[in-house]
Design an enzyme around this catalytic site. Structure first.
Site, PDB file in Angstrom:
ATOM      1  N   SER A   1      24.650  -6.017  -3.375  1.00 40.24           N
ATOM      2  CA  SER A   1      23.662  -5.002  -2.995  1.00 40.24           C
ATOM      3  C   SER A   1      23.499  -3.980  -4.113  1.00 40.24           C
ATOM      4  CB  SER A   1      24.110  -4.289  -1.712  1.00 40.24           C
ATOM      5  OG  SER A   1      25.375  -3.691  -1.903  1.00 40.24           O
TER       6      SER A   1
ATOM      7  N   THR B   1     -14.956  13.809  19.242  1.00 40.26           N
ATOM      8  CA  THR B   1     -14.079  13.012  20.108  1.00 40.26           C
ATOM      9  C   THR B   1     -14.736  11.639  20.144  1.00 40.26           C
ATOM     10  OG1 THR B   1     -15.292  13.552  22.123  1.00 40.26           O
ATOM     11  CG2 THR B   1     -13.432  14.984  21.588  1.00 40.26           C
ATOM     12  N   HIS B   2     -13.939  10.591  20.210  1.00 40.13           N
ATOM     13  CA  HIS B   2     -14.463   9.208  20.168  1.00 40.13           C
ATOM     14  C   HIS B   2     -15.315   8.965  18.924  1.00 40.13           C
ATOM     15  CE1 HIS B   2     -13.401   9.161  24.494  1.00 40.13           C
ATOM     16  NE2 HIS B   2     -13.947  10.368  24.500  1.00 40.13           N
TER      17      HIS B   2
ATOM     18  N   SER C   1     -15.478   0.045  -8.314  1.00 37.84           N
ATOM     19  CA  SER C   1     -15.435  -1.356  -7.908  1.00 37.84           C
ATOM     20  C   SER C   1     -15.673  -2.211  -9.153  1.00 37.84           C
ATOM     21  CB  SER C   1     -16.522  -1.601  -6.868  1.00 37.84           C
ATOM     22  OG  SER C   1     -16.911  -2.952  -6.882  1.00 37.84           O
TER      23      SER C   1
ATOM     24  N   LYS D   1     -20.247   2.115  -6.726  1.00 34.84           N
ATOM     25  CA  LYS D   1     -19.231   2.518  -5.742  1.00 34.84           C
ATOM     26  C   LYS D   1     -18.061   3.309  -6.307  1.00 34.84           C
ATOM     27  CE  LYS D   1     -17.827  -0.146  -2.531  1.00 34.84           C
ATOM     28  NZ  LYS D   1     -17.184  -1.347  -2.012  1.00 34.84           N
TER      29      LYS D   1
ATOM     30  N   ASN E   1     -14.319   3.875  -4.625  1.00 34.61           N
ATOM     31  CA  ASN E   1     -13.551   3.483  -3.440  1.00 34.61           C
ATOM     32  C   ASN E   1     -12.370   4.434  -3.185  1.00 34.61           C
ATOM     33  OD1 ASN E   1     -15.193   1.232  -3.130  1.00 34.61           O
ATOM     34  ND2 ASN E   1     -13.918  -0.005  -4.508  1.00 34.61           N
TER      35      ASN E   1
ATOM     36  N   GLU F   1      -6.587   4.676   1.244  1.00 30.17           N
ATOM     37  CA  GLU F   1      -6.388   3.379   1.900  1.00 30.17           C
ATOM     38  C   GLU F   1      -4.954   2.888   1.721  1.00 30.17           C
ATOM     39  OE1 GLU F   1     -10.818   1.348   1.642  1.00 30.17           O
ATOM     40  OE2 GLU F   1      -9.550   1.331  -0.119  1.00 30.17           O
TER      41      GLU F   1
ATOM     42  N   GLN G   1      24.993  -3.790   5.478  1.00 32.59           N
ATOM     43  CA  GLN G   1      24.642  -3.592   4.070  1.00 32.59           C
ATOM     44  C   GLN G   1      23.119  -3.548   3.881  1.00 32.59           C
ATOM     45  OE1 GLN G   1      26.977  -5.301   0.742  1.00 32.59           O
ATOM     46  NE2 GLN G   1      25.223  -6.632   0.444  1.00 32.59           N
TER      47      GLN G   1
ATOM     48  N   LYS H   1      20.502   0.088   3.693  1.00 32.71           N
ATOM     49  CA  LYS H   1      20.046   0.954   2.591  1.00 32.71           C
ATOM     50  C   LYS H   1      18.667   0.572   2.076  1.00 32.71           C
ATOM     51  CE  LYS H   1      24.219   0.246   1.149  1.00 32.71           C
ATOM     52  NZ  LYS H   1      24.774   0.090   2.510  1.00 32.71           N
TER      53      LYS H   1
HETATM   54  N1  ARG Z   1      28.303  -2.929   0.280  1.00 35.50           N
HETATM   55  C1  ARG Z   1      28.811  -2.729   1.591  1.00 35.50           C
HETATM   56  C2  ARG Z   1      27.725  -2.070   2.476  1.00 35.50           C
HETATM   57  O1  ARG Z   1      26.773  -1.613   1.944  1.00 35.50           O
HETATM   58  C3  ARG Z   1      29.982  -1.807   1.557  1.00 35.50           C
HETATM   59  C4  ARG Z   1      30.966  -2.016   2.645  1.00 35.50           C
HETATM   60  C5  ARG Z   1      31.631  -3.317   2.506  1.00 35.50           C
HETATM   61  N2  ARG Z   1      32.650  -3.472   3.479  1.00 35.50           N
HETATM   62  C6  ARG Z   1      33.187  -4.638   3.762  1.00 35.50           C
HETATM   63  N3  ARG Z   1      34.077  -4.660   4.673  1.00 35.50           N
HETATM   64  N4  ARG Z   1      32.777  -5.731   3.156  1.00 35.50           N
HETATM   65  O2  ARG Z   1      27.814  -2.068   3.663  1.00 35.50           O
END
Ligand code: ARG
Length: 468
Positions: A26, A158-159, A280, A286, A288, A293, A325, A328
């Site tokens: 990660s 309204t509407h 465009s 145009k 845009n 958007e 994990q 995040k």
């Molecule tokens: N990279 C892991 C997370 O974001 C950290 C915690 C890992 N813990 C474990 N018991 N493998 O959750």
């Protein structure tokens, strides 16, 4: 599957950058919170020394090493290794390079399970403050443009049908109110995140004489978690954060939709600055409203993160599971999208050109005074429902004859009700607006009061968060 496992065992931990490492890694995402991880580790180290769990000498070495790593990361000389899974392992492994075996003492009385969520909570608190400051900036822009448009009249809808006349200031202050609720929500999320988890260990607490209260103070947390099992697995504050983003994005998306409609050739109420619109590739005439958007479009992605986060949590038994994990990604993405959209919305509103004449003539060439004419008769003693039918017939006939209310003479009026007197001819967009002087209404003096209140509120928020 068994093949994959074998290979994974073979390449386990420190080295490598193969397919399986990528799957479990990660680091590309969680390196965003390297500062929080280092701050957390330094505080933890100090606490370990204070409690005599490690020596003062080891403490010094560990802290010096961590600060060196912080510099390496901030100056982009740190070498990230996806084989080391995450931010915690990358930093700890680098600490060995710097200070050798003593690095192994840092993780005493700590698990990555309580470490990661403490980092995420610190990151969330920091980001709530950034979000709050961006929201107040946008609120300020709405207040500024409202101040300049107290006397700009336009139809209120309204509407998406013309309803009653309003001032443009009143319209923009509606967004100020929405943003105020958003701001309050991020304050609440800040409190939810403001709980220190370290000391929960992997799941059941730690067997060392740690001082969690001291650690909480050191890391500027107001509370500590009451239950280690809940502590390591609770991600409610992330859902609350993304929920606050989702509602804020909903407001920005509604604003964008209005900007898109108002800038259309049919409406021409506003012109979006060239910096926030594009040409465009095929149709040279145009411009845009792409930026608006895109805010509207990106709102869907943030909702997706909210659903994603709920779905991650719903099937998890206590306590930590690796599914967590994935939290995040949703948290960081929704935060960065929402902050970018706040900036873009602010840019749009700061650079918008208001077409006052077209707004006014759109209000004039309509039947938006119908409610006021009905109210006129009510004030002369006719029950509202009856008066409504009279005015409804009157407008229907005018539409049939292709005439406007302003063309009516007192004699025309009298044909519909004997209660009409000369003063009905004084009714105008302006008098209609001024008559709506109940609290929260569009009358000038009410809007002026609302502006003063808004400016005070913005000042208080800005002062509060400047201290942080
Ligand atoms: N990279 C892991 C997370 O974001 C950290 C915690 C890992 N813990 C474990 N018991 N493998 O959750």
């Amino acid at each position: 599957m068994s093949n994959m496992n074998k290979k994974n065992n073979f390449t386990s931990s420190v080295s490598g950058n193969n397919l399986e490492d990528d799957f479990t890694s990660s680091i590309d995402i969680d390196k965003q919170m390297y500062e929080e991880d280092i701050i957390g580790s330094i505080a933890h180290t100090k606490m370990l020394a204070k409690q005599k769990i490690i020596t003062e000498k080891d403490k010094e070495k560990i802290i010096t090493g961590l600060l060196t790593i912080k510099k390496e990361i901030s100056s982009n000389t740190f070498e990230w290794k996806s084989g080391l899974e995450d931010i915690h392992m990358n930093i700890e492994s680098r600490l060995y390079d710097h200070i050798g075996e003593i690095a192994g003492k840092l993780h005493t009385a700590r698990s990555r399970n309580d470490q990661v969520v403490t980092d995420v909570r610190m990151w969330t608190k920091k980001t709530c403050i950034q979000m709050i400051s961006k929201i107040s900036e946008l609120q300020y822009s709405f207040v500024k443009i409202a101040e300049k448009n107290i006397d700009t009249l336009l139809p209120g809808y309204t509407h998406l049908q013309k309803g009653q006349p309003i001032s443009l200031a009143h319209h923009f202050l509606a967004y100020y109110e929405m943003l105020k609720r958003d701001l309050n929500r991020f304050e609440q999320v800040y409190s939810s995140a403001d709980v220190m988890i370290l000391g929960s260990g992997a799941l059941s607490g730690v067997s060392y004489p740690v001082d969690r209260e001291w650690l909480a103070k050191e890391l500027k947390f107001s509370n500590i978690s009451n239950n280690s099992m809940d502590g390591v697995s609770d991600r409610d504050f992330i859902i609350e954060f993304i929920n606050a983003c989702s509602l804020l994005m909903t407001h920005l998306s509604r604003f964008s939709e209005e900007i898109i409609i108002w800038s259309s050739e049919e409406f021409q109420f506003i012109k979006i600055s060239d910096n926030f619109s594009t040409g465009s590739s095929m149709m040279p005439q145009k411009r845009n409203p792409d930026y608006a958007e895109l805010i509207r479009g990106k709102t869907g992605g943030v909702f997706g993160s909210l659903v994603g986060m709920f779905t991650i949590l719903k099937g998890l038994p206590l306590t930590y599971n690796r599914d967590l994990q994935e939290d995040k990604k949703h948290l960081f993405e929704s935060a960065s999208t929402t902050m970018k959209c706040l900036d873009v919305a602010d840019g749009i509103i700061k650079n918008i050109k208001i077409n006052k004449e077209i707004m006014l003539s759109s209000a004039e060439n309509s039947f938006i005074l119908a409610t006021d004419i009905a109210d006129y008769l009510v004030k002369k003693g006719i029950p509202f429902r009856e008066s409504y039918v009279i005015i409804s017939n009157l407008t229907k006939e005018l539409i049939k004859k292709n005439k406007m209310i302003s063309s009516l003479t007192i004699n025309d009026y009298k044909k519909y009700s004997e209660y009409f007197e000369e003063d009905i001819l004084k009714l105008s967009l302006k008098t209609a607006i001024e008559s709506r002087n109940s609290v929260g209404g569009t009358a000038r003096k009410i809007v002026e009061k609302a502006l003063i209140k808004a400016k005070k509120e913005i000042k208080v928020t800005t002062n509060n968060y400047e201290k942080n």
